[in-house]
Design a protein around this motif. Structure first.
Motif, PDB file in Angstrom:
ATOM      1  N   LEU A  72       3.045  -3.549  -2.612  1.00  0.00           N
ATOM      2  CA  LEU A  72       1.836  -4.357  -2.780  1.00  0.00           C
ATOM      3  C   LEU A  72       1.125  -3.837  -4.022  1.00  0.00           C
ATOM      4  CD1 LEU A  72       0.759  -4.336   0.953  1.00  0.00           C
ATOM      5  CD2 LEU A  72       1.432  -6.348  -0.348  1.00  0.00           C
ATOM      6  N   PRO A  73       0.303  -4.671  -4.672  1.00  0.00           N
ATOM      7  CA  PRO A  73      -0.380  -4.211  -5.891  1.00  0.00           C
ATOM      8  C   PRO A  73      -1.084  -2.860  -5.693  1.00  0.00           C
ATOM      9  CG  PRO A  73      -0.711  -6.538  -5.600  1.00  0.00           C
ATOM     10  CD  PRO A  73       0.022  -6.069  -4.387  1.00  0.00           C
ATOM     11  N   LYS A  74      -0.700  -1.906  -6.534  1.00  0.00           N
ATOM     12  CA  LYS A  74      -1.158  -0.517  -6.333  1.00  0.00           C
ATOM     13  C   LYS A  74      -2.630  -0.311  -6.656  1.00  0.00           C
ATOM     14  CE  LYS A  74       3.388   1.031  -7.881  1.00  0.00           C
ATOM     15  NZ  LYS A  74       3.825  -0.314  -8.278  1.00  0.00           N
ATOM     16  N   LYS A  75      -3.160  -1.111  -7.570  1.00  0.00           N
ATOM     17  CA  LYS A  75      -4.553  -0.899  -8.008  1.00  0.00           C
ATOM     18  C   LYS A  75      -5.564  -1.521  -7.044  1.00  0.00           C
ATOM     19  CE  LYS A  75      -3.274   0.736 -12.138  1.00  0.00           C
ATOM     20  NZ  LYS A  75      -3.473   2.126 -12.472  1.00  0.00           N
ATOM     21  N   LEU A  76      -5.058  -2.287  -6.121  1.00  0.00           N
ATOM     22  CA  LEU A  76      -5.961  -2.942  -5.162  1.00  0.00           C
ATOM     23  C   LEU A  76      -6.070  -2.095  -3.894  1.00  0.00           C
ATOM     24  CD1 LEU A  76      -5.625  -5.279  -7.114  1.00  0.00           C
ATOM     25  CD2 LEU A  76      -5.229  -6.789  -5.193  1.00  0.00           C
TER      26      LEU A  76
END
Lengths: 244, 263
Positions: free
Chosen positions: A87-91
């Motif tokens: 899953l998007p890491k920065k979120l």
């Protein structure tokens, strides 16, 4: 929800990745897909998830051909988790669950996020960025994403790979309980034979794109005269003559 | 079209922008640098060129508009690449979202990303160089719209390539706009091009947009035909871009490349 695959085949130019594969997962059942790397597991899952177009064969959802059904309607009842898909890491964890909840059209999303976070012990790091989590935490988040839409059919690709025994056991136990409570069908691809023995009602063993044997874990062990599924798997994977 | 899903996917990119100050800074930094660079070049040209001597800021206005096109296209590409880099591609494409909803979400979010970069840059040009693109007046909206649609189209073509060829196509994403720039007649009139190349240039919307911009700023004349032509050509290419994207997606499903993107 019942998932049936009939004579499924995928050819990439001259290479046949999946060759005449047929199986059935009844409602509330777990099917284990076993096989060495490159045996066609991922391609099979890809076709079932609508990412790869089969060359031949049929995928039937509750007796209806997937091709004739509304793709979005079917996919809203499926979900998938794999440690190889992130899953998007920065979120943050919460943001990721919110986004996927919206994409899957989940009603009362906040309540669902709260519920699944509690079940999978995500509450303490719900507002932490996904990239900052340990692999055990990431794995549970991925599982939470895969259950956000109350799927009827769940595809799990090595759900406990790289987890320590304690978290691995927690995940397996949770899947077991969730399945019996919600009567969902599961397709589990795994290299962990103890996990397969524990979770699966039926198993198919694949090699070079074909199903080389199938049955319950016990029947396969007995049939091949081995003590456990791991030895059975090794026998099937290594000995070509045994298969023919 | 399910707008809740469009909003959901847009939210993914808004959260990403919101989560990182360097990311916001990066969006503003490059357009502002362009303004500085072209501002000084523009100032020099207005002092030294008879063509530009009465019209301060034609070059700078062209630079701002070109950067708007560049940013809108790059924003679209970046958001798509973001899914590949974060290995989220499979999760996105197995979710029950339609291709048209993905295109809509990326198109709308690209607008926000573009504006975050371009509004400060355009405003910066006013006190620093006394140049305001807002002097173009109402036709500016049409020109920006046309540029935006064409920028998104280039983004669509590049993302089609990414789906078809995988992340190795990434370099083309950065090169695509530079390839078209010489034909766009951004900083010079179309007459500079050889005649045969003028024919090629005219089938792109850029010539019509930048010729019209110069027409308004230098001659103070608005040609609605030129504006209409620019929008019509941009929309034509956009429809073509959508078709190419759909074909590319269908082809990727046959070749099985969707499942490997990002790995």
């Amino acid at each position: 929800m019942k998932l049936e695959v009939k004579n499924l085949e995928k050819k990439f130019k001259n290479f046949t990745a999946v060759n005449n594969v047929s199986f059935c997962i009844n409602e509330g059942e777990t099917l284990g897909v076993l096989g060495p790397n490159g045996c066609g597991k991922t391609t099979t899952i890809g076709m079932l998830l609508g990412l790869i177009k089969p060359s031949n064969g049929k995928i039937l959802i509750d007796e209806e051909n997937f091709e004739n059904l509304n793709r979005e309607k079917v996919l809203s009842k499926f979900n998938f988790a794999s440690p190889y898909v992130e899953l998007p890491k920065k979120l943050t964890v919460k943001e990721n669950l919110e986004i996927y909840g919206r994409l899957y059209g989940v009603k009362e999303l906040s309540k669902r996020i709260q519920e699944i976070s509690k079940d999978l012990n995500l509450e303490s790091f719900l507002n932490k960025k996904t990239g900052e989590l340990s692999s055990g935490q990431k794995n549970r988040v991925s599982l939470a994403k895969s259950l956000i839409n109350y799927p009827k059919i769940l595809f799990l690709d090595e759900p406990t790979a790289s987890l320590d025994p304690d978290i691995g056991d927690f995940v397996r136990k949770y899947i077991e309980e969730y399945k019996s409570k919600n009567k969902i069908s599961i397709l589990l691809a795994s290299h962990n034979m103890r996990e397969v023995e524990r979770l699966c009602d039926q198993v198919i063993m694949m090699k070079e794109g074909k199903i080389v044997d199938s049955g319950t874990c016990k029947s396969l062990i007995d049939k091949h005269g081995r003590n456990n599924l791991e030895d059975t798997f090794l026998k099937l994977a290594r000995n070509k003559n045994e298969l023919e | 079209m399910n707008w809740n899903k469009v909003y959901g996917l847009s939210l993914r990119h808004f959260y990403l922008i919101k989560s990182s100050f360097p990311r916001i800074l990066d969006l503003i930094y490059w357009p502002s640098i362009q303004i500085f660079l072209w501002g000084f070049i523009s100032k020099f040209f207005t002092l030294s060129s008879s063509y530009y001597n009465n019209t301060v800021g034609v070059i700078l206005s062209a630079a701002i508009l070109y950067d708007f096109l560049f940013r809108s296209s790059i924003s679209y590409n970046m958001m798509f690449l973001e899914e590949i880099w974060s290995r989220n591609f499979t999760n996105l494409f197995i979710s029950p979202i339609k291709i048209k909803e993905i295109i809509a979400a990326l198109t709308l979010t690209a607008m926000v990303r573009t504006l975050i970069g371009m509004v400060p840059a355009a405003l910066l040009a006013i006190p620093l160089f006394g140049v305001s693109i807002f002097k173009i007046g109402l036709p500016l909206i049409s020109l920006l719209l046309s540029l935006y649609v064409f920028g998104i189209t280039l983004g669509l073509l590049v993302t089609s390539g990414l789906i078809r060829f995988g992340p190795s196509f990434e370099n083309i994403a950065w090169a695509s706009l530079f390839f078209l720039a010489p034909l766009g007649c951004i900083y010079y009139p179309i007459e500079i091009l050889p005649e045969w190349l003028q024919i090629v240039a005219k089938i792109l919307p850029l010539v019509h947009i930048f010729e019209e911009m110069r027409n308004i700023l230098i001659n103070d004349i608005i040609s609605y035909t030129q504006i209409f032509l620019a929008i019509a050509i941009s929309i034509f290419y956009f429809v073509l871009g959508v078709i190419v994207f759909y074909f590319s997606y269908a082809g990727a499903k046959i070749r099985g490349t969707l499942i490997n993107v990002g790995e």
